[in-house]
Enzyme design. Structure first.
Site: not given
Ligand SMILES: NC(=O)c1ccc[n+]([C@@H]2O[C@H](COP(=O)([O-])OP(=O)(O)OC[C@H]3O[C@@H](n4cnc5c(N)ncnc54)[C@H](OP(=O)(O)O)[C@@H]3O)[C@@H](O)[C@H]2O)c1
Length: 260
Positions: A135, A148
């Protein structure tokens, strides 16, 4: 005879950036291992993909699930790409907010374990790639976002070390730390942050993030920061003295992140 397709494993494939990676990689001709906790979401996605997708329902915070996924990656000779994407954010102070230790297990321990499981085979085959979804927050520290920032900073450092190690070992394996800013997904719903509190122009789409990542992989770029605003922020933070970084974060950093 039909050519064997390469395999990509994506953690957190049940929504957002991970789901988008899976869709795009399937279009590009990869078979998929889809990993997350919500089996039904993964099965629905697998049924929609044009290539073969296998569902591995796993809570990567749990040792038994993590070990099972790691063993599967280690035994898969077609594995060409691992995307360590599963993750979440929280709101509130470190000592008060739930899910802090679990966040370290997911972002740090699971990333390390799955990368190690995947890399041993990739090194032997002299091909493959790892994308760690970190991130922009991994370039700074921020009150009410401590775990985080710390875990994403670890992902940046871990990726950088591996990138250097691949060059040092003469291995053509690509390593990337993907550093998105605000991206439309379920991330902010899970965290409980109102999207309206963030200006519209700061949002990027998961499609753009994935496109930038795959373009970066082609160029063997270690850090991929999608979007010009975020590139400027990362560049500025790398030059600002610590004292100035702290002043900025104390003034603006915790907005919208205080405990409810
Ligand atoms: N969205 C943003 O603004 C943003 C910005 C910077 C970085 N990121 C990073 O991008 C990545 C993906 O996030 P996203 O934005 O796509 O959010 P998201 O839509 O909430 O997706 C998060 C994913 O992680 C999985 N997950 C969470 N806890 C888990 C666990 N204990 N075991 C296995 N899977 C798990 C969830 O699946 P289940 O709930 O089905 O397990 C879901 O598929 C993350 O690492 C986040 O930190 C996001």
């Amino acid at each position: 005879m039909e050519k064997t397709r390469p395999l990509a494993a994506v953690t957190g494939a049940s929504s957002g950036i991970g789901e988008t990676f899976a869709r795009r990689l399937a279009q590009d001709g990869y078979d998929l291992l889809l990993i997350a906790r919500r089996r039904e979401r993964l099965e629905r996605l697998a049924a929609q993909l044009p290539t073969t997708a296998e569902v591995l329902a796993a809570d990567l915070v749990q040792d038994a699930d993590l070990n099972a996924v790691a063993a599967r990656l280690a035994s898969e000779p077609r594995l060409e790409l691992l995307v360590n994407n599963a993750g979440y954010g929280t709101k509130g102070h470190f000592w008060e907010a739930a899910g802090q230790v679990e966040m370290h297990k997911l972002h740090v321990i699971a990333t390390a374990a799955l990368t190690r499981a995947a890399l041993a085979g990739m090194a032997g085959r002299r091909r493959g790639a790892i994308v760690n979804v970190a991130s922009v927050a991994g370039f700074m520290q921020n009150p009410a976002n401590v775990s985080y920032c710390a875990t994403k900073m670890w992902m940046n450092s871990f990726s950088e070390g591996l990138w250097l190690e691949m060059k040092n070992a003469g291995l053509p394996i690509r390593i990337q730390s993907l550093c998105p800013g605000f991206t439309w997904s379920e991330f902010h719903d899970v965290m409980g942050v109102d999207r309206a509190s963030i200006p519209k122009s700061w949002w990027t789409t998961a499609e753009f993030v994935v496109q930038e990542s795959l373009r970066g992989l082609e160029q063997d770029r270690l850090f991929v920061v999608p979007g010009w605003r975020y590139k400027i922020i990362v560049w500025l933070f790398s030059w600002l003295p610590r004292r100035s970084q702290h002043a900025i974060m104390l003034k603006y950093g915790a907005r919208g992140r205080k405990p409810r």
